[in-house]
Design an enzyme around this catalytic site. Structure first.
Site, PDB file in Angstrom:
ATOM      1  N   GLY A 137       2.118   1.990  10.741  1.00 49.27           N
ATOM      2  CA  GLY A 137       3.060   3.097  10.587  1.00 49.27           C
ATOM      3  C   GLY A 137       3.754   3.498  11.876  1.00 49.27           C
ATOM      4  O   GLY A 137       4.393   4.539  11.941  1.00 49.27           O
ATOM      5  N   HIS A 160      -9.747   1.113   5.012  1.00 48.42           N
ATOM      6  CA  HIS A 160      -8.427   1.268   5.647  1.00 48.42           C
ATOM      7  C   HIS A 160      -8.592   2.201   6.859  1.00 48.42           C
ATOM      8  O   HIS A 160      -9.370   3.157   6.814  1.00 48.42           O
ATOM      9  CB  HIS A 160      -7.425   1.851   4.652  1.00 48.42           C
ATOM     10  CG  HIS A 160      -6.022   1.814   5.153  1.00 48.42           C
ATOM     11  ND1 HIS A 160      -5.551   2.744   6.060  1.00 48.42           N
ATOM     12  CD2 HIS A 160      -4.997   0.951   4.926  1.00 48.42           C
ATOM     13  CE1 HIS A 160      -4.283   2.446   6.355  1.00 48.42           C
ATOM     14  NE2 HIS A 160      -3.935   1.369   5.681  1.00 48.42           N
ATOM     15  N   ASN A 165       0.871  -1.179   0.000  1.00 49.49           N
ATOM     16  CA  ASN A 165       0.000   0.000   0.000  1.00 49.49           C
ATOM     17  C   ASN A 165       0.905   1.225   0.000  1.00 49.49           C
ATOM     18  O   ASN A 165       1.518   1.548   1.020  1.00 49.49           O
ATOM     19  CB  ASN A 165      -0.897  -0.015   1.250  1.00 49.49           C
ATOM     20  CG  ASN A 165      -1.726   1.251   1.376  1.00 49.49           C
ATOM     21  OD1 ASN A 165      -1.849   2.024   0.419  1.00 49.49           O
ATOM     22  ND2 ASN A 165      -2.301   1.469   2.551  1.00 49.49           N
ATOM     23  N   TRP A 166       0.976   1.867  -1.157  1.00 56.34           N
ATOM     24  CA  TRP A 166       1.903   3.002  -1.293  1.00 56.34           C
ATOM     25  C   TRP A 166       1.373   4.253  -0.611  1.00 56.34           C
ATOM     26  O   TRP A 166       2.102   5.239  -0.477  1.00 56.34           O
ATOM     27  CB  TRP A 166       2.172   3.295  -2.774  1.00 56.34           C
ATOM     28  CG  TRP A 166       2.918   2.201  -3.493  1.00 56.34           C
ATOM     29  CD1 TRP A 166       3.386   1.026  -2.962  1.00 56.34           C
ATOM     30  CD2 TRP A 166       3.299   2.190  -4.885  1.00 56.34           C
ATOM     31  NE1 TRP A 166       4.021   0.292  -3.930  1.00 56.34           N
ATOM     32  CE2 TRP A 166       3.996   0.972  -5.121  1.00 56.34           C
ATOM     33  CE3 TRP A 166       3.126   3.082  -5.954  1.00 56.34           C
ATOM     34  CZ2 TRP A 166       4.500   0.641  -6.381  1.00 56.34           C
ATOM     35  CZ3 TRP A 166       3.625   2.745  -7.204  1.00 56.34           C
ATOM     36  CH2 TRP A 166       4.312   1.534  -7.402  1.00 56.34           C
ATOM     37  N   LYS A 167       0.111   4.241  -0.244  1.00 57.67           N
ATOM     38  CA  LYS A 167      -0.530   5.422   0.366  1.00 57.67           C
ATOM     39  C   LYS A 167      -0.304   6.646  -0.538  1.00 57.67           C
ATOM     40  O   LYS A 167      -0.225   6.501  -1.759  1.00 57.67           O
ATOM     41  CB  LYS A 167      -0.002   5.658   1.781  1.00 57.67           C
ATOM     42  CG  LYS A 167      -0.057   4.393   2.639  1.00 57.67           C
ATOM     43  CD  LYS A 167       0.090   4.677   4.099  1.00 57.67           C
ATOM     44  CE  LYS A 167       0.198   3.370   4.851  1.00 57.67           C
ATOM     45  NZ  LYS A 167      -0.022   3.521   6.273  1.00 57.67           N
ATOM     46  N   SER A 205       3.054  -2.423  10.318  1.00 60.90           N
ATOM     47  CA  SER A 205       4.520  -2.445  10.477  1.00 60.90           C
ATOM     48  C   SER A 205       5.143  -3.792  10.116  1.00 60.90           C
ATOM     49  O   SER A 205       6.051  -4.252  10.800  1.00 60.90           O
ATOM     50  CB  SER A 205       4.912  -2.006  11.892  1.00 60.90           C
ATOM     51  OG  SER A 205       4.501  -0.660  12.120  1.00 60.90           O
ATOM     52  N   GLU A 242      -6.948   4.568   7.963  1.00 52.26           N
ATOM     53  CA  GLU A 242      -6.731   6.011   7.715  1.00 52.26           C
ATOM     54  C   GLU A 242      -7.971   6.631   7.073  1.00 52.26           C
ATOM     55  O   GLU A 242      -8.277   7.803   7.303  1.00 52.26           O
ATOM     56  CB  GLU A 242      -5.476   6.193   6.842  1.00 52.26           C
ATOM     57  CG  GLU A 242      -4.215   5.897   7.651  1.00 52.26           C
ATOM     58  CD  GLU A 242      -3.032   5.385   6.864  1.00 52.26           C
ATOM     59  OE1 GLU A 242      -3.008   5.522   5.622  1.00 52.26           O
ATOM     60  OE2 GLU A 242      -2.106   4.823   7.492  1.00 52.26           O
ATOM     61  N   GLU A 292      -5.752  -5.189  10.570  1.00 50.77           N
ATOM     62  CA  GLU A 292      -4.726  -4.168  10.759  1.00 50.77           C
ATOM     63  C   GLU A 292      -4.982  -3.444  12.081  1.00 50.77           C
ATOM     64  O   GLU A 292      -5.774  -2.491  12.123  1.00 50.77           O
ATOM     65  CB  GLU A 292      -4.794  -3.151   9.612  1.00 50.77           C
ATOM     66  CG  GLU A 292      -4.498  -3.741   8.258  1.00 50.77           C
ATOM     67  CD  GLU A 292      -3.897  -2.681   7.341  1.00 50.77           C
ATOM     68  OE1 GLU A 292      -2.756  -2.866   6.920  1.00 50.77           O
ATOM     69  OE2 GLU A 292      -4.549  -1.660   7.091  1.00 50.77           O
TER      70      GLU A 292
END
Ligand code: PEP
Length: 248
Positions: free
Chosen positions: A172, A94, A9-11, A211, A96, A166
């Site tokens: 992160g 997700h 996941n490159w975000k 992570s 976020e 997650e």
């Protein structure tokens, strides 16, 4: 036997050129693997990355999908548009998105349904915050997140979906759930699915995210109910991500 899946996941990172270079390095370096590998890239670069990955087995993913099919939803990207760009997977829910953009369980369920209508495989992200874990509410939170989608889409929908556990406190932050902590929740998720359909529970891939790094991937992926990983930060480094891909 479930096939493993490693998903990057490159975000919201990198330029077009950096993304193309990263995709090229992955395509050239992957070699032969039994597991599926995918990268979830920013919407605006989907077509560029699709071109780079065209001759490789690496699948293309999106990081989100609209909860409506089409129309006056400024700023949203529909599942049909993603399908048009060659997207195979889309993250939904997700953490976020849930915490910064207010994606509720109900809206996540709609996104899940929209993705499947266009034959995109939704990757349903679930997980508890640190506060919820400390209140011993992990199972309850995960169950609510899962149940809302099962109620909206039906259990059969999970024959063509992926779940990603997650824990929000591990995303992160450099703090990874221990192999046992992750396995405990993965097992619980599979049991929730099994209550409705044992066949689907046996088949559904449940990824761990939070992570994941080259040095902890092997232990996590060796757990019986962990079928691969959703990898954020570490997926931005080709060498490290490839190492993770080979840790299955
Ligand atoms: C993620 O983006 O889903 C994620 C798990 O991030 P990280 O690997 O950086 O914790």
């Amino acid at each position: 036997m479930r096939q493993s899946l490693i998903m990057g996941n490159w975000k919201m990172n990198g330029s077009r050129e950096e993304g193309q270079q990263l995709a090229k390095a992955l395509a050239e370096g992957l070699g032969s693997v039994n597991q599926e590998v995918a990268v979830c890239v920013p919407f605006v670069y989907l077509s560029d990355i699709r071109t780079v990955l065209a001759a490789s087995p690496i699948a293309l993913g999106a990081q989100n999908v609209a909860d409506q099919a089409s129309g006056a939803y400024t700023g949203e990207v529909s599942a049909a548009m993603l399908a048009d760009c060659g997207v195979k997977y889309s993250l939904v829910g997700h953490s976020e998105r849930r915490s910064y953009y207010g994606d509720s369980n109900e809206s996540v369920a709609k996104r899940f349904v929209q993705a499947q209508k266009q034959n995109i495989i939704p990757v349903l992200c679930v997980g508890e915050t640190l506060e919820e874990r400390e209140q011993n509410r992990t199972f309850q939170v995960v169950e609510e997140q899962l149940d809302t989608v099962i109620d909206a889409a039906g259990i059969e929908a999970f024959a063509n979906a992926v779940i990603a556990y997650e824990p929000v406190w591990a995303i992160g932050t450099g703090k990874t759930a221990s192999d046992e902590q992750a396995q405990e929740v993965h097992k619980y998720i599979r049991q929730q699915i099994a209550k409705r359909s044992q066949a689907i529970a046996d088949k559904v891939q449940i990824l761990y995210g939070g992570s994941v790094k080259p040095d902890n991937a092997k232990g996590l992926f060796a757990m019986p109910d962990i079928d691969g990983g959703l990898v954020g930060g570490a997926s931005l480094d080709a060498k490290g991500f490839l190492q993770i891909c080979h840790s299955v």
